[in-house]
Design a protein around this motif. Structure first.
Motif, PDB file in Angstrom:
ATOM      1  N   LEU A 156      12.130   7.259  -0.607  1.00 20.52           N
ATOM      2  CA  LEU A 156      10.863   6.910   0.048  1.00 20.52           C
ATOM      3  C   LEU A 156      10.623   5.402   0.071  1.00 20.52           C
ATOM      4  O   LEU A 156      10.192   4.856   1.094  1.00 20.52           O
ATOM      5  CB  LEU A 156       9.705   7.627  -0.638  1.00 20.52           C
ATOM      6  CG  LEU A 156       9.730   9.154  -0.523  1.00 20.52           C
ATOM      7  CD1 LEU A 156       8.659   9.769  -1.414  1.00 20.52           C
ATOM      8  CD2 LEU A 156       9.563   9.595   0.920  1.00 20.52           C
ATOM      9  N   ASN A 157      10.875   4.726  -1.036  1.00 19.86           N
ATOM     10  CA  ASN A 157      10.634   3.278  -1.070  1.00 19.86           C
ATOM     11  C   ASN A 157      11.619   2.515  -0.203  1.00 19.86           C
ATOM     12  O   ASN A 157      11.245   1.558   0.467  1.00 19.86           O
ATOM     13  CB  ASN A 157      10.667   2.754  -2.511  1.00 19.86           C
ATOM     14  CG  ASN A 157       9.387   3.040  -3.236  1.00 19.86           C
ATOM     15  OD1 ASN A 157       8.296   2.881  -2.687  1.00 19.86           O
ATOM     16  ND2 ASN A 157       9.493   3.475  -4.471  1.00 19.86           N
TER      17      ASN A 157
ATOM     18  N   PHE B 196      10.341   3.556   3.541  1.00 15.59           N
ATOM     19  CA  PHE B 196       8.975   3.283   3.985  1.00 15.59           C
ATOM     20  C   PHE B 196       8.339   2.041   3.370  1.00 15.59           C
ATOM     21  O   PHE B 196       7.681   1.283   4.075  1.00 15.59           O
ATOM     22  CB  PHE B 196       8.080   4.501   3.724  1.00 15.59           C
ATOM     23  CG  PHE B 196       8.540   5.724   4.451  1.00 15.59           C
ATOM     24  CD1 PHE B 196       8.453   5.798   5.835  1.00 15.59           C
ATOM     25  CD2 PHE B 196       9.084   6.792   3.769  1.00 15.59           C
ATOM     26  CE1 PHE B 196       8.887   6.924   6.522  1.00 15.59           C
ATOM     27  CE2 PHE B 196       9.524   7.931   4.444  1.00 15.59           C
ATOM     28  CZ  PHE B 196       9.432   7.987   5.824  1.00 15.59           C
ATOM     29  N   SER B 197       8.520   1.811   2.081  1.00 21.43           N
ATOM     30  CA  SER B 197       7.858   0.669   1.448  1.00 21.43           C
ATOM     31  C   SER B 197       8.497  -0.648   1.853  1.00 21.43           C
ATOM     32  O   SER B 197       7.810  -1.602   2.198  1.00 21.43           O
ATOM     33  CB  SER B 197       7.907   0.783  -0.085  1.00 21.43           C
ATOM     34  OG  SER B 197       7.212   1.906  -0.528  1.00 21.43           O
TER      35      SER B 197
ATOM     36  N   LEU C 184       0.826  -1.196   0.000  1.00 21.47           N
ATOM     37  CA  LEU C 184       0.000   0.000   0.000  1.00 21.47           C
ATOM     38  C   LEU C 184       0.872   1.264   0.000  1.00 21.47           C
ATOM     39  O   LEU C 184       0.593   2.212  -0.726  1.00 21.47           O
ATOM     40  CB  LEU C 184      -0.941  -0.014   1.209  1.00 21.47           C
ATOM     41  CG  LEU C 184      -1.916   1.164   1.290  1.00 21.47           C
ATOM     42  CD1 LEU C 184      -2.817   1.219   0.073  1.00 21.47           C
ATOM     43  CD2 LEU C 184      -2.706   1.107   2.557  1.00 21.47           C
ATOM     44  N   ILE C 185       1.942   1.238   0.787  1.00 20.45           N
ATOM     45  CA  ILE C 185       2.843   2.395   0.829  1.00 20.45           C
ATOM     46  C   ILE C 185       3.518   2.569  -0.528  1.00 20.45           C
ATOM     47  O   ILE C 185       3.608   3.681  -1.052  1.00 20.45           O
ATOM     48  CB  ILE C 185       3.882   2.249   1.955  1.00 20.45           C
ATOM     49  CG1 ILE C 185       3.181   2.284   3.316  1.00 20.45           C
ATOM     50  CG2 ILE C 185       4.943   3.332   1.871  1.00 20.45           C
ATOM     51  CD1 ILE C 185       4.065   1.917   4.490  1.00 20.45           C
ATOM     52  N   PHE C 186       3.985   1.454  -1.122  1.00 19.70           N
ATOM     53  CA  PHE C 186       4.599   1.524  -2.448  1.00 19.70           C
ATOM     54  C   PHE C 186       3.608   2.104  -3.448  1.00 19.70           C
ATOM     55  O   PHE C 186       3.971   2.926  -4.283  1.00 19.70           O
ATOM     56  CB  PHE C 186       5.045   0.128  -2.905  1.00 19.70           C
ATOM     57  CG  PHE C 186       5.680   0.128  -4.262  1.00 19.70           C
ATOM     58  CD1 PHE C 186       7.030   0.397  -4.402  1.00 19.70           C
ATOM     59  CD2 PHE C 186       4.945  -0.141  -5.399  1.00 19.70           C
ATOM     60  CE1 PHE C 186       7.630   0.402  -5.651  1.00 19.70           C
ATOM     61  CE2 PHE C 186       5.534  -0.133  -6.655  1.00 19.70           C
ATOM     62  CZ  PHE C 186       6.884   0.132  -6.772  1.00 19.70           C
TER      63      PHE C 186
ATOM     64  N   GLU D 182      11.439  -0.860   3.942  1.00 22.65           N
ATOM     65  CA  GLU D 182      12.186  -0.778   5.189  1.00 22.65           C
ATOM     66  C   GLU D 182      13.515  -1.521   5.078  1.00 22.65           C
ATOM     67  O   GLU D 182      13.888  -2.304   5.936  1.00 22.65           O
ATOM     68  CB  GLU D 182      11.343  -1.310   6.344  1.00 22.65           C
ATOM     69  CG  GLU D 182      10.070  -0.514   6.559  1.00 22.65           C
ATOM     70  CD  GLU D 182       9.169  -1.083   7.641  1.00 22.65           C
ATOM     71  OE1 GLU D 182       9.478  -2.155   8.199  1.00 22.65           O
ATOM     72  OE2 GLU D 182       8.148  -0.441   7.916  1.00 22.65           O
TER      73      GLU D 182
ATOM     74  N   CYS E 191       1.105   4.173  -2.887  1.00 26.35           N
ATOM     75  CA  CYS E 191       0.942   5.622  -2.652  1.00 26.35           C
ATOM     76  C   CYS E 191       2.142   6.419  -3.179  1.00 26.35           C
ATOM     77  O   CYS E 191       1.967   7.451  -3.837  1.00 26.35           O
ATOM     78  CB  CYS E 191       0.745   5.901  -1.171  1.00 26.35           C
ATOM     79  SG  CYS E 191      -0.812   5.300  -0.528  1.00 26.35           S
ATOM     80  N   ILE E 192       3.337   5.924  -2.902  1.00 30.66           N
ATOM     81  CA  ILE E 192       4.539   6.594  -3.410  1.00 30.66           C
ATOM     82  C   ILE E 192       4.543   6.544  -4.935  1.00 30.66           C
ATOM     83  O   ILE E 192       4.815   7.544  -5.605  1.00 30.66           O
ATOM     84  CB  ILE E 192       5.815   5.950  -2.820  1.00 30.66           C
ATOM     85  CG1 ILE E 192       5.897   6.228  -1.323  1.00 30.66           C
ATOM     86  CG2 ILE E 192       7.069   6.458  -3.541  1.00 30.66           C
ATOM     87  CD1 ILE E 192       6.946   5.416  -0.593  1.00 30.66           C
TER      88      ILE E 192
ATOM     89  N   TYR F  31       7.695  -2.411  -9.521  1.00 26.75           N
ATOM     90  CA  TYR F  31       7.369  -2.995  -8.222  1.00 26.75           C
ATOM     91  C   TYR F  31       8.030  -4.368  -8.079  1.00 26.75           C
ATOM     92  O   TYR F  31       8.667  -4.666  -7.064  1.00 26.75           O
ATOM     93  CB  TYR F  31       5.857  -3.135  -8.027  1.00 26.75           C
ATOM     94  CG  TYR F  31       5.540  -3.842  -6.740  1.00 26.75           C
ATOM     95  CD1 TYR F  31       5.607  -3.166  -5.531  1.00 26.75           C
ATOM     96  CD2 TYR F  31       5.224  -5.201  -6.713  1.00 26.75           C
ATOM     97  CE1 TYR F  31       5.365  -3.814  -4.326  1.00 26.75           C
ATOM     98  CE2 TYR F  31       4.980  -5.853  -5.524  1.00 26.75           C
ATOM     99  CZ  TYR F  31       5.040  -5.160  -4.331  1.00 26.75           C
ATOM    100  OH  TYR F  31       4.812  -5.801  -3.149  1.00 26.75           O
TER     101      TYR F  31
END
Length: 134
Positions: free
Chosen positions: A53-54, A57-58, A1-3, A60, A5-6, A124
């Motif tokens: 960001l990935n 957050f995506s 989900l984070i990926f 870690e 959004c980014i 992805y």
């Protein structure tokens, strides 16, 4: 989900920038060069934010930074060349066969959108399975 959004944020910024650059670059260099130049510039800029960001957050990721940068760059480069090359090859032919009256500029814009979709899926998979693997 984070990926997602980014990726969505990067996609919007990348698509908007590419679309804005397309017309002036077309006037300077022609449609084919403008397609590649506008998308390459925006992908390069957005890739920096995407990496930071990935990684954080995506995924870690705790993988070594240098290795992650190298792998991320390879994934971005391969995904970019495959998705935009494939789209540049296929979309004009399909559009010409189905919608022959569509102006070339719009065929190019549609090709950019199709390439973006292909890129997102490939990116992805590449990031998940290789770029940020520890």
């Amino acid at each position: 989900l984070i990926f997602l959004c980014i990726g969505l944020g990067n996609t919007i910024i990348s698509m908007a920038g590419s679309q804005l650059l397309l017309r002036p670059f077309t006037l300077l260099w022609g449609a084919k060069a403008a397609y590649w130049a506008s998308t390459a510039i925006m992908f390069t800029l957005c890739s920096v934010a995407s990496f930071i960001l990935n990684r954080r957050f995506s995924f870690e990721s705790q993988a070594p930074l240098g290795r992650s940068i190298f792998r991320f760059s390879v994934v971005i480069g391969v995904c970019y060349l495959v998705s935009f090359g494939l789209s540049d090859l296929l979309v004009p032919g399909v559009m010409g066969a189905i919608f022959p009256a569509v102006p070339q500029e719009w065929v190019t814009r549609i090709a950019m959108l199709v390439a973006q979709v292909i890129f997102t899926g490939m990116n992805y998979i590449g990031q998940r399975l290789w770029a940020f693997k520890e």
